[in-house]
Design an enzyme around this catalytic site. Structure first.
Site, mmCIF file in Angstrom:
data_model
loop_
_atom_site.group_PDB
_atom_site.id
_atom_site.type_symbol
_atom_site.label_atom_id
_atom_site.label_comp_id
_atom_site.label_asym_id
_atom_site.label_seq_id
_atom_site.Cartn_x
_atom_site.Cartn_y
_atom_site.Cartn_z
ATOM 1 N N ARG A 124 0.821 -2.462 -7.418
ATOM 2 C CA ARG A 124 0.032 -3.028 -8.526
ATOM 3 C C ARG A 124 0.403 -2.330 -9.834
ATOM 4 O O ARG A 124 0.740 -1.128 -9.832
ATOM 5 C CB ARG A 124 -1.462 -2.839 -8.256
ATOM 6 C CG ARG A 124 -1.899 -3.562 -7.017
ATOM 7 C CD ARG A 124 -3.388 -3.655 -6.942
ATOM 8 N NE ARG A 124 -4.021 -2.407 -6.538
ATOM 9 C CZ ARG A 124 -5.313 -2.322 -6.277
ATOM 10 N NH1 ARG A 124 -6.087 -3.386 -6.421
ATOM 11 N NH2 ARG A 124 -5.846 -1.170 -5.889
ATOM 12 N N LYS A 137 -11.900 -6.150 11.029
ATOM 13 C CA LYS A 137 -10.505 -6.046 11.491
ATOM 14 C C LYS A 137 -10.244 -7.059 12.604
ATOM 15 O O LYS A 137 -9.172 -7.675 12.660
ATOM 16 C CB LYS A 137 -10.213 -4.605 11.948
ATOM 17 C CG LYS A 137 -10.242 -3.620 10.776
ATOM 18 C CD LYS A 137 -9.783 -2.200 11.143
ATOM 19 C CE LYS A 137 -9.726 -1.318 9.897
ATOM 20 N NZ LYS A 137 -9.156 0.008 10.109
ATOM 21 N N LEU A 176 -1.375 6.237 4.213
ATOM 22 C CA LEU A 176 -0.525 5.796 5.315
ATOM 23 C C LEU A 176 0.675 4.995 4.808
ATOM 24 O O LEU A 176 1.786 5.139 5.319
ATOM 25 C CB LEU A 176 -1.320 4.966 6.328
ATOM 26 C CG LEU A 176 -0.456 4.604 7.539
ATOM 27 C CD1 LEU A 176 -0.135 5.832 8.364
ATOM 28 C CD2 LEU A 176 -1.105 3.543 8.388
ATOM 29 N N GLY A 177 0.459 4.155 3.783
ATOM 30 C CA GLY A 177 1.540 3.307 3.269
ATOM 31 C C GLY A 177 2.737 4.125 2.812
ATOM 32 O O GLY A 177 3.894 3.737 3.021
ATOM 33 N N THR A 188 1.506 3.307 -2.257
ATOM 34 C CA THR A 188 0.956 4.408 -3.054
ATOM 35 C C THR A 188 -0.242 5.057 -2.347
ATOM 36 O O THR A 188 -0.802 6.022 -2.841
ATOM 37 C CB THR A 188 0.506 3.902 -4.441
ATOM 38 O OG1 THR A 188 -0.330 2.756 -4.234
ATOM 39 C CG2 THR A 188 1.686 3.514 -5.310
ATOM 40 N N GLY A 189 -0.619 4.526 -1.188
ATOM 41 C CA GLY A 189 -1.750 5.083 -0.436
ATOM 42 C C GLY A 189 -1.278 6.100 0.596
ATOM 43 O O GLY A 189 -0.085 6.402 0.697
ATOM 44 N N GLY A 205 0.803 -1.224 0.000
ATOM 45 C CA GLY A 205 0.000 0.000 0.000
ATOM 46 C C GLY A 205 0.835 1.273 0.000
ATOM 47 O O GLY A 205 0.364 2.310 0.457
HETATM 48 N N1 NAP Z 1 -7.365 6.553 12.022
HETATM 49 C C1 NAP Z 1 -7.855 7.251 11.029
HETATM 50 O O1 NAP Z 1 -8.270 8.401 11.193
HETATM 51 C C2 NAP Z 1 -7.856 6.631 9.651
HETATM 52 C C3 NAP Z 1 -8.309 7.363 8.554
HETATM 53 C C4 NAP Z 1 -8.245 6.758 7.288
HETATM 54 C C5 NAP Z 1 -7.746 5.446 7.159
HETATM 55 N N2 NAP Z 1 -7.353 4.772 8.276
HETATM 56 C C6 NAP Z 1 -6.811 3.384 8.167
HETATM 57 O O2 NAP Z 1 -5.525 3.430 7.555
HETATM 58 C C7 NAP Z 1 -5.302 2.220 6.812
HETATM 59 C C8 NAP Z 1 -4.800 2.568 5.426
HETATM 60 O O3 NAP Z 1 -5.794 3.323 4.773
HETATM 61 P P1 NAP Z 1 -5.441 4.461 3.706
HETATM 62 O O4 NAP Z 1 -6.585 5.424 3.713
HETATM 63 O O5 NAP Z 1 -4.042 4.960 3.923
HETATM 64 O O6 NAP Z 1 -5.487 3.603 2.367
HETATM 65 P P2 NAP Z 1 -5.422 4.161 0.865
HETATM 66 O O7 NAP Z 1 -4.872 5.539 0.813
HETATM 67 O O8 NAP Z 1 -6.748 3.915 0.203
HETATM 68 O O9 NAP Z 1 -4.332 3.199 0.201
HETATM 69 C C9 NAP Z 1 -4.575 1.846 0.001
HETATM 70 C C10 NAP Z 1 -3.328 1.209 -0.612
HETATM 71 O O10 NAP Z 1 -3.567 -0.189 -0.745
HETATM 72 C C11 NAP Z 1 -3.163 -0.578 -2.054
HETATM 73 N N3 NAP Z 1 -3.928 -1.751 -2.507
HETATM 74 C C12 NAP Z 1 -5.264 -1.828 -2.654
HETATM 75 N N4 NAP Z 1 -5.618 -3.045 -3.100
HETATM 76 C C13 NAP Z 1 -4.457 -3.753 -3.226
HETATM 77 C C14 NAP Z 1 -4.156 -5.065 -3.672
HETATM 78 N N5 NAP Z 1 -5.130 -5.905 -4.070
HETATM 79 N N6 NAP Z 1 -2.868 -5.460 -3.688
HETATM 80 C C15 NAP Z 1 -1.878 -4.623 -3.305
HETATM 81 N N7 NAP Z 1 -2.107 -3.347 -2.879
HETATM 82 C C16 NAP Z 1 -3.378 -2.914 -2.860
HETATM 83 C C17 NAP Z 1 -3.469 0.626 -2.906
HETATM 84 O O11 NAP Z 1 -2.750 0.496 -4.111
HETATM 85 P P3 NAP Z 1 -3.202 1.186 -5.507
HETATM 86 O O12 NAP Z 1 -2.444 2.476 -5.546
HETATM 87 O O13 NAP Z 1 -2.765 0.223 -6.536
HETATM 88 O O14 NAP Z 1 -4.688 1.375 -5.472
HETATM 89 C C18 NAP Z 1 -2.974 1.743 -1.996
HETATM 90 O O15 NAP Z 1 -1.572 1.878 -2.090
HETATM 91 C C19 NAP Z 1 -6.619 1.437 6.848
HETATM 92 O O16 NAP Z 1 -6.534 0.407 7.798
HETATM 93 C C20 NAP Z 1 -7.658 2.470 7.302
HETATM 94 O O17 NAP Z 1 -8.716 1.893 8.064
HETATM 95 C C21 NAP Z 1 -7.382 5.336 9.494
#
Ligand code: NAP
Length: 315
Positions: A37, A134, A17-18, A14-15, A12
């Site tokens: 990906r 989760k 937190l990642g 490219t996302g 992740g």
């Molecule tokens: N505490 C808070 O306030 C808060 C707020 C938001 C999120 N979160 C948590 O933070 C965590 C991360 O969320 P985020 O919002 O950072 O996520 P995000 O920005 O949507 O990023 C998701 C990442 O996962 C990758 N991905 C998706 N499907 C995949 C697959 N099949 N194989 C490999 N990689 C894949 C995506 O790649 P692509 O670029 O290819 O799509 C992207 O890099 C989650 O657990 C969420 O619940 C917490």
């Protein structure tokens, strides 16, 4: 020097937190791989992130959670796996868990959680299985005997805080503010890059093995009344406070279609039920990250994003 550091595979990158996790891992001199990906390379924003991380030393491995052979190939090059897929993809980690079992070399797994503790929240009648999904992954990790660390950072500072917890607003209010419940229940806000730094600190630390690391420093733990008071002192003006009762908030949650109502559910969980703060961290299965790693300088002025938003809105 880097020989003693675990090799990290981050899923992740490219996302949101990642990307922070990959930066923190590289800053801590861990050999770091990112599973990316194919589709990410055709998105200019994601490509930019990939280029920045590659320039800093990230090794890109092409693959997907949906492609077991690519996963095994990536896992064989790693000691520790951190997954940061979005919450709606939490179940996709089942394939990752079975691939980790097959690869047989993973010393620790940090699943995608990064919020309130899913085993402690008390909103299962409202949250459309957000937290139970989760928890389900936790139980699978444990039953498969995969060593783990769970990270519960509570809210990111980029979530809810830029509007002073006002659904629908992009910037904090300057006249009237809505307060949910009595306004005295506390939630926790942590900056994402700090969450990443604390997470990376756990990976080679025996004190966090098979434990939950929570982030709950007192300076970042505030009630809605406290948030509003600090905001009032920053802008030099009192706001009119309108209180929404628990019953009224529950009614709004029921009346708002899913998934739009999830923001209200998170507000209810944290600021009415107190799900981020009602329990003590039990040292038999949990640690508090800011106590464990006092050398990490994290952001305690949770109003920085608010001030930024305000400055932008005045431009
Ligand atoms: N505490 C808070 O306030 C808060 C707020 C938001 C999120 N979160 C948590 O933070 C965590 C991360 O969320 P985020 O919002 O950072 O996520 P995000 O920005 O949507 O990023 C998701 C990442 O996962 C990758 N991905 C998706 N499907 C995949 C697959 N099949 N194989 C490999 N990689 C894949 C995506 O790649 P692509 O670029 O290819 O799509 C992207 O890099 C989650 O657990 C969420 O619940 C917490």
């Amino acid at each position: 020097m880097t020989d003693s550091k675990s090799k990290l595979l981050i899923i992740g990158v490219t996302g949101n937190l990642g990307f922070e996790l990959a930066n923190a891992s590289l800053n801590a001199s861990h050999p770091t791989l990112g599973l990316v990906r194919d589709s990410a390379f055709s998105d200019p924003n994601k490509l930019h992130k990939i280029q920045l991380l590659s320039d800093s030393g990230l090794k890109i491995v092409k693959g997907s959670l949906h492609d077991e052979e690519s996963l095994i190939e990536a896992l064989k090059q790693a000691d520790v796996v951190i997954c940061a897929v979005a919450s709606k993809q939490v179940h996709d980690q089942k394939a990752l868990i079975s691939a980790m079992k097959r690869a047989g070399c993973i010393k620790r797994f940090i699943p995608s959680e990064f919020g309130s503790d899913p085993d402690r929240t008390r909103v299962s009648h409202l949250d459309h299985n957000f937290y139970s999904r989760k928890s389900e992954i936790r139980r699978l990790v444990e039953s498969q005997g995969i060593p783990y660390t769970y990270v519960c950072c509570n809210f990111y500072t980029s979530y809810l805080l830029p509007s002073l917890v006002q659904p629908g607003l992009q910037a904090p209010p300057r006249d009237n503010v809505t307060i949910f419940g009595d306004g005295n229940v506390r939630g926790v806000f942590m900056k994402e890059s700090d969450v990443a730094a604390f997470t990376i600190s756990t990976v080679d630390d025996p004190r966090t093995l098979n434990k939950t690391m929570s982030l709950r420093p007192p300076g970042n733990t505030l009630s809605m009344n406290e948030l509003v008071t600090v905001w009032e002192s920053k802008i030099g003006k009192k706001l009119e406070r309108n209180y929404i009762s628990e019953e009224e908030l529950l009614k709004r949650i029921q009346e708002t279609p899913y998934p739009d109502n999830m923001q209200l559910v998170f507000i209810y969980s944290a600021f009415v039920k107190g799900d981020q703060t009602y329990y003590d961290i039990d040292s038999s299965n949990g640690v508090e990250g800011t106590q464990l790693y006092p050398h990490i300088k994290y952001k305690t002025d949770v109003f920085l994003p608010l001030i930024h938003t305000c400055a932008m809105s005045l431009l």
